[in-house]
Motif scaffolding. Structure first.
Motif, PDB file in Angstrom:
ATOM      1  N   ARG A 221       0.803  -1.220   0.000  1.00 59.43           N
ATOM      2  CA  ARG A 221       0.000   0.000   0.000  1.00 59.43           C
ATOM      3  C   ARG A 221       0.842   1.280   0.000  1.00 59.43           C
ATOM      4  NH1 ARG A 221      -4.914  -1.231   4.329  1.00 59.43           N
ATOM      5  NH2 ARG A 221      -5.806  -3.030   3.204  1.00 59.43           N
ATOM      6  N   VAL A 222       2.182   1.123   0.087  1.00 61.26           N
ATOM      7  CA  VAL A 222       2.990   2.328   0.182  1.00 61.26           C
ATOM      8  C   VAL A 222       3.426   2.844  -1.183  1.00 61.26           C
ATOM      9  CG1 VAL A 222       3.853   1.712   2.439  1.00 61.26           C
ATOM     10  CG2 VAL A 222       5.117   0.985   0.427  1.00 61.26           C
ATOM     11  N   GLY A 223       3.302   2.024  -2.219  1.00 60.38           N
ATOM     12  CA  GLY A 223       3.713   2.457  -3.547  1.00 60.38           C
ATOM     13  C   GLY A 223       2.942   3.684  -4.011  1.00 60.38           C
ATOM     14  N   GLY A 224       3.679   4.699  -4.499  1.00 60.07           N
ATOM     15  CA  GLY A 224       3.053   5.922  -4.994  1.00 60.07           C
ATOM     16  C   GLY A 224       2.740   6.930  -3.916  1.00 60.07           C
ATOM     17  N   ARG A 225       2.888   6.618  -2.663  1.00 61.73           N
ATOM     18  CA  ARG A 225       2.583   7.543  -1.579  1.00 61.73           C
ATOM     19  C   ARG A 225       3.795   8.411  -1.257  1.00 61.73           C
ATOM     20  NH1 ARG A 225       0.098   4.429   3.404  1.00 61.73           N
ATOM     21  NH2 ARG A 225      -0.003   6.618   4.129  1.00 61.73           N
ATOM     22  N   ASP A 226       3.534   9.561  -0.652  1.00 60.06           N
ATOM     23  CA  ASP A 226       4.592  10.464  -0.243  1.00 60.06           C
ATOM     24  C   ASP A 226       5.335   9.860   0.959  1.00 60.06           C
ATOM     25  OD1 ASP A 226       5.883  13.231  -0.342  1.00 60.06           O
ATOM     26  OD2 ASP A 226       5.205  13.082   1.748  1.00 60.06           O
ATOM     27  N   CYS A 227       6.615   9.961   0.911  1.00 59.21           N
ATOM     28  CA  CYS A 227       7.440   9.358   1.978  1.00 59.21           C
ATOM     29  C   CYS A 227       7.100   9.971   3.327  1.00 59.21           C
ATOM     30  CB  CYS A 227       8.919   9.547   1.632  1.00 59.21           C
ATOM     31  SG  CYS A 227      10.040   8.916   2.909  1.00 59.21           S
ATOM     32  N   HIS A 228       6.951  11.285   3.389  1.00 59.22           N
ATOM     33  CA  HIS A 228       6.641  11.930   4.663  1.00 59.22           C
ATOM     34  C   HIS A 228       5.299  11.486   5.184  1.00 59.22           C
ATOM     35  CE1 HIS A 228       4.811  15.240   7.026  1.00 59.22           C
ATOM     36  NE2 HIS A 228       5.994  15.216   7.642  1.00 59.22           N
ATOM     37  N   ALA A 229       4.336  11.308   4.282  1.00 55.91           N
ATOM     38  CA  ALA A 229       3.004  10.899   4.711  1.00 55.91           C
ATOM     39  C   ALA A 229       3.002   9.511   5.298  1.00 55.91           C
ATOM     40  CB  ALA A 229       2.037  10.968   3.529  1.00 55.91           C
ATOM     41  N   VAL A 230       3.886   8.618   4.792  1.00 60.90           N
ATOM     42  CA  VAL A 230       3.946   7.257   5.339  1.00 60.90           C
ATOM     43  C   VAL A 230       4.592   7.288   6.722  1.00 60.90           C
ATOM     44  CG1 VAL A 230       4.962   4.994   5.023  1.00 60.90           C
ATOM     45  CG2 VAL A 230       3.960   6.189   3.088  1.00 60.90           C
ATOM     46  N   LEU A 231       5.651   8.080   6.879  1.00 60.95           N
ATOM     47  CA  LEU A 231       6.352   8.124   8.160  1.00 60.95           C
ATOM     48  C   LEU A 231       5.573   8.901   9.203  1.00 60.95           C
ATOM     49  CD1 LEU A 231      10.000   8.716   6.861  1.00 60.95           C
ATOM     50  CD2 LEU A 231       9.075   6.613   7.809  1.00 60.95           C
ATOM     51  N   HIS A 232       4.948  10.010   8.804  1.00 55.01           N
ATOM     52  CA  HIS A 232       4.147  10.816   9.735  1.00 55.01           C
ATOM     53  C   HIS A 232       2.726  10.909   9.185  1.00 55.01           C
ATOM     54  CE1 HIS A 232       8.041  13.062  11.156  1.00 55.01           C
ATOM     55  NE2 HIS A 232       7.994  11.785  11.534  1.00 55.01           N
ATOM     56  N   PRO A 233       1.922   9.888   9.351  1.00 56.04           N
ATOM     57  CA  PRO A 233       0.590   9.874   8.726  1.00 56.04           C
ATOM     58  C   PRO A 233      -0.360  10.950   9.275  1.00 56.04           C
ATOM     59  CG  PRO A 233       0.852   8.008  10.216  1.00 56.04           C
ATOM     60  CD  PRO A 233       2.186   8.659  10.098  1.00 56.04           C
ATOM     61  N   HIS A 234      -0.146  11.416  10.466  1.00 57.38           N
ATOM     62  CA  HIS A 234      -1.057  12.389  11.077  1.00 57.38           C
ATOM     63  C   HIS A 234      -0.416  13.767  11.202  1.00 57.38           C
ATOM     64  CE1 HIS A 234      -3.562   8.944  12.020  1.00 57.38           C
ATOM     65  NE2 HIS A 234      -2.555   8.370  12.694  1.00 57.38           N
ATOM     66  N   CYS A 235       0.732  13.981  10.554  1.00 59.95           N
ATOM     67  CA  CYS A 235       1.434  15.257  10.678  1.00 59.95           C
ATOM     68  C   CYS A 235       0.799  16.296   9.754  1.00 59.95           C
ATOM     69  CB  CYS A 235       2.920  15.076  10.340  1.00 59.95           C
ATOM     70  SG  CYS A 235       3.852  16.607  10.475  1.00 59.95           S
ATOM     71  N   ILE A 236       0.462  17.486  10.328  1.00 57.18           N
ATOM     72  CA  ILE A 236      -0.125  18.577   9.536  1.00 57.18           C
ATOM     73  C   ILE A 236       0.751  19.826   9.617  1.00 57.18           C
ATOM     74  CG2 ILE A 236      -2.477  17.698   9.797  1.00 57.18           C
ATOM     75  CD1 ILE A 236      -2.878  19.732  12.048  1.00 57.18           C
ATOM     76  N   GLU A 237       1.930  19.687  10.240  1.00 54.87           N
ATOM     77  CA  GLU A 237       2.804  20.840  10.393  1.00 54.87           C
ATOM     78  C   GLU A 237       3.567  21.083   9.104  1.00 54.87           C
ATOM     79  OE1 GLU A 237       5.355  20.140  13.669  1.00 54.87           O
ATOM     80  OE2 GLU A 237       3.733  19.879  15.130  1.00 54.87           O
ATOM     81  N   GLU A 238       3.487  22.326   8.648  1.00 59.51           N
ATOM     82  CA  GLU A 238       4.197  22.672   7.417  1.00 59.51           C
ATOM     83  C   GLU A 238       5.710  22.744   7.654  1.00 59.51           C
ATOM     84  OE1 GLU A 238       3.137  22.931   4.401  1.00 59.51           O
ATOM     85  OE2 GLU A 238       1.043  22.472   4.944  1.00 59.51           O
ATOM     86  N   ASP A 239       6.108  23.113   8.887  1.00 61.08           N
ATOM     87  CA  ASP A 239       7.546  23.221   9.195  1.00 61.08           C
ATOM     88  C   ASP A 239       8.085  21.958   9.847  1.00 61.08           C
ATOM     89  OD1 ASP A 239       6.114  23.439  11.507  1.00 61.08           O
ATOM     90  OD2 ASP A 239       7.307  25.089  12.355  1.00 61.08           O
ATOM     91  N   CYS A 240       7.490  20.800   9.563  1.00 60.40           N
ATOM     92  CA  CYS A 240       7.984  19.520  10.080  1.00 60.40           C
ATOM     93  C   CYS A 240       9.428  19.318   9.610  1.00 60.40           C
ATOM     94  CB  CYS A 240       7.093  18.372   9.596  1.00 60.40           C
ATOM     95  SG  CYS A 240       7.712  16.748  10.094  1.00 60.40           S
TER      96      CYS A 240
END
Length: 695
Positions: A221-240
């Motif tokens: 399920r990780v193919g094509g997904r953004d790397c940051h989104a997989v590692l931090h699925p609930h992160c909404i901080e722009e300055d992460c």
């Protein structure tokens, strides 16, 4: 997965695509091998592929070696196969190893230090038809991972050559390629690191199964997904931090090729080490493309960071201990240097001591020798002098041939070996070669002389000491007897003085006391006879005075101190003549008072007194003569009688004669010498001599 493993995976994928394209397009073997060699070059500076087939006899391609060397390698493949024997791969790390040495021979010099090769086997071409190899000038240039990589490349080349005309079923090749891909995917899945392959937009193209172990998502399920989104699925901080860092590093990755950093990931609650490496998207020479452009490897270093923090916390103590250890080592080093200096000094002192010891051995008063198998192999000068021989005469001679032991020695009596009897510290009686009897004090010890067992002996000539000891034993016996007699004589002398005081002075004083008492009573009664009684009392007082003078003269005559020894001798002779009327006493004094030392005057009187005492008691003589005269600068005193004489033991005074012994001791104490001459029936003569005081 490490970066090197990731590179290996990508390289295998590139080779698989080359092999598949060659099969589909039916291109020649040499073209495909050049493409494979080009891929190998991206990882290894010096590599080669050598094949021998019917279609491409002696074909060799490589990089970093040179075409002339490649041609020589192609002609020597059979020699390399013989060295490898039945091995499918070889890894060597030294220039004198068989295969490395053979490649250096081809190269013409000792150029390579490490080698890794794998054989290409294809039954259609006669089993082993070639090899894939890597060369390095470094001693530890390759590892077993490189060998496994070469084996995979060799297997892929064997698949390409499975059909001589490259018309082998592509399905079979694809299955083999698929198997190889699955093996590498399983290898990547077995790694403890989280691995993502990213495209140019930062999207995940592939991931290993660690993503499931970290509870992030499923692999499919990780193919094509953004790397940051997989590692931090609930992160909404722009300055992460992770988002910004990935975006920045991906933008410059084609320029920097590699990026690595560490940080604490709060959503994952892990200390993470991130490694981002650039992957080539296409090969300009062979026109193939790679779907992924970057490899992202995330390693959980939480435990490592904790260990690092612990190490940092202990660093100060460790540094302090290191300083203390360094100070201790400096101190030890200083002590060692001092010990070395002392050792050098001791060595010089030892050399000097050896020189002194050699001189001491040669000049000592102790005879030193070494026996080996009872044969004399060494002796010093003193030992030769004791035996009356030269050192040259003693070497190589048995000791028992030079010295005869006395017949009364214990060793001869028991029939034992004299040398064994003399072991340890021993006093032995020996017959000298010149016939004399000598006494030796010997001590021996077992030593090693020139690698063999030997006996070291020390010999001291104690002949004079033994004789002196015998004399001392005799003197001791004589002294004990004389001591007993001296006590007896002393008691008799005290008894005589006591009797003289009691019978003479005591009675005279008692008579005086009674006469005084009578005079007192007469005076009390008023009688006129006091004067006559006082005259009688004066007579008794004079008698007391004469008795005191007589006793005093017997102890020490006053004339000796007042008039001298010459007058005292005259007085003594008159007294003796009065006491011994039956004996004729003659006196001859031919010396003046000044020639006689004050220290010997009393000794002359006591010797004269003792001599006449012995004459009166023992000699039964009718005449005696006293002479005092000078002769040859010696003062001589002679007392001679014509009595019955006495027996002498070789001129030695009988042990029971305390008077004679006391005369001898008095004479010797004042520097004189006493001689006694006597025979039975012919009288006795006592003569004493002293150095004369003629100045």
């Amino acid at each position: 997965m490490s970066v090197s493993e990731l590179d290996t995976t990508c390289t295998i994928e590139a080779i698989v695509k080359i092999i598949g394209r060659a099969q589909r397009m039916k291109t020649g073997t040499d073209c495909a091998m050049r493409e494979v060699a080009g891929v190998l070059k991206s990882r290894y500076p010096s590599c080669f592929i050598a094949l021998q087939t019917d279609g491409a006899s002696g074909f060799t391609v490589g990089h970093g070696i040179g075409q002339v060397i490649l041609d020589k390698l192609s002609n020597r493949l059979d020699q390399f196969f013989e060295i490898m024997e039945d091995k499918s791969s070889v890894l060597e790390h030294r220039s004198n190893a068989p295969l490395v040495s053979q490649f250096n021979t081809v190269y013409g010099t000792r150029y390579f230090e490490s080698l890794a090769v794998a054989t290409v086997a294809c039954p259609d071409y006669g089993n082993r038809i070639g090899m894939v190899g890597l060369l390095s000038r470094e001693l530890e240039g390759f590892s077993l991972d490189d060998v496994r990589f070469l084996i995979s490349v060799a297997e892929l080349i064997a698949l390409l050559l499975a059909n001589r005309s490259l018309i082998h079923s592509s399905r079979c090749c694809e299955e083999s390629i698929e198997i190889a891909k699955n093996e590498w995917e399983q290898t990547v899945d077995a790694l403890p690191q989280l691995v993502f392959l990213l495209d140019a937009n930062g999207k995940i193209t592939r991931a290993n199964r660690v993503v499931e172990d970290w509870n992030l998502s499923q692999v499919k399920r990780v193919g094509g997904r953004d790397c940051h989104a997989v590692l931090h699925p609930h992160c909404i901080e722009e300055d992460c931090e992770l988002r910004l860092r990935l975006k920045t590093e991906l933008a410059y990755l084609s320029m920097h090729r590699h990026a690595q950093w560490e940080y604490f990931d709060k959503p994952l609650s892990r200390e993470i080490r991130v490694s981002l490496r650039y992957l080539a998207t296409e090969d300009q020479l062979n026109s193939y493309r790679i779907e992924s452009c970057a490899a992202l490897v995330l390693t959980d270093i939480t435990l490592e960071r904790r260990a690092r923090d612990l190490l940092r916390s202990n660093n100060s103590d460790l540094q302090q201990k290191l300083w203390e250890t360094a100070a201790l080592l400096r101190k030890i080093n200083g002590e060692l240097e001092q010990q070395i200096a002392e050792h050098v000094k001791d060595k010089a002192a030892l050399k000097e001591s050896e020189s002194r010891y050699a001189c001491l051995v040669d000049t000592t008063l102790t005879g030193i020798y070494i026996l080996k198998d009872q044969v004399l192999v060494f002796c010093n000068r003193r030992f030769a002098e004791i035996l009356g021989c030269s050192i040259e005469q003693l070497y190589g001679v048995r000791l028992t041939d030079l010295v005869r032991f006395s017949s009364d020695s214990s060793s001869q009596a028991q029939g034992a070996d004299p040398l064994e009897e003399m072991s340890g510290a021993t006093v032995v009686k020996v017959l000298h070669p010149d016939g004399r009897t000598i006494w030796l004090n010997q001590s021996t010890a077992k030593v090693v002389h020139k690698g063999q067992s030997a006996i070291l002996g020390n010999v001291v000539d104690i002949t004079e000491l033994v004789v002196t000891q015998d004399r001392l034993e005799a003197s001791k016996t004589e002294l004990e007897a004389l001591s007993i007699k001296f006590i007896d004589v002393q008691e008799q002398e005290r008894k005589r003085v006591a009797n003289d005081l009691h019978d003479g002075i005591g009675q005279t004083l008692s008579g005086i006391k009674m006469a005084v008492e009578n005079v007192v009573r007469e005076m009390e009664r008023g009688r006129g006879t006091t004067t006559e009684k006082l005259r009688d009392l004066l007579v008794k007082v004079q008698m007391g005075i004469d008795e005191v003078r007589r006793i005093s003269m017997n102890l020490r005559p006053a004339t000796l101190d007042q008039l001298g020894i010459v007058a005292t001798i005259s007085w003594f002779c008159r007294e003796c003549a009065a006491e011994l009327p039956h004996m004729e006493i003659q006196k001859e004094v031919d010396v003046i008072e000044e020639h006689i030392g004050e220290e010997i005057k009393a000794t002359i009187f006591r010797i004269l007194q003792e001599a006449f005492n012995n004459i009166a008691k023992h000699s039964q003589a009718k005449s005696a003569t006293v002479r005092l005269y000078l002769k040859n600068k010696l003062l001589r005193l002679s007392i001679e009688d014509d009595g019955k004489g006495m027996a002498m033991n070789n001129g030695v005074t009988p042990v029971y004669s305390l008077g004679l012994v006391s005369m001898r001791e008095r004479a010797e104490c004042t520097g004189g010498t006493l001689s006694i001459f006597s025979q039975i029936g012919k009288g006795t003569k006592v003569e004493v001599t002293w150095p004369a005081n003629t100045e």
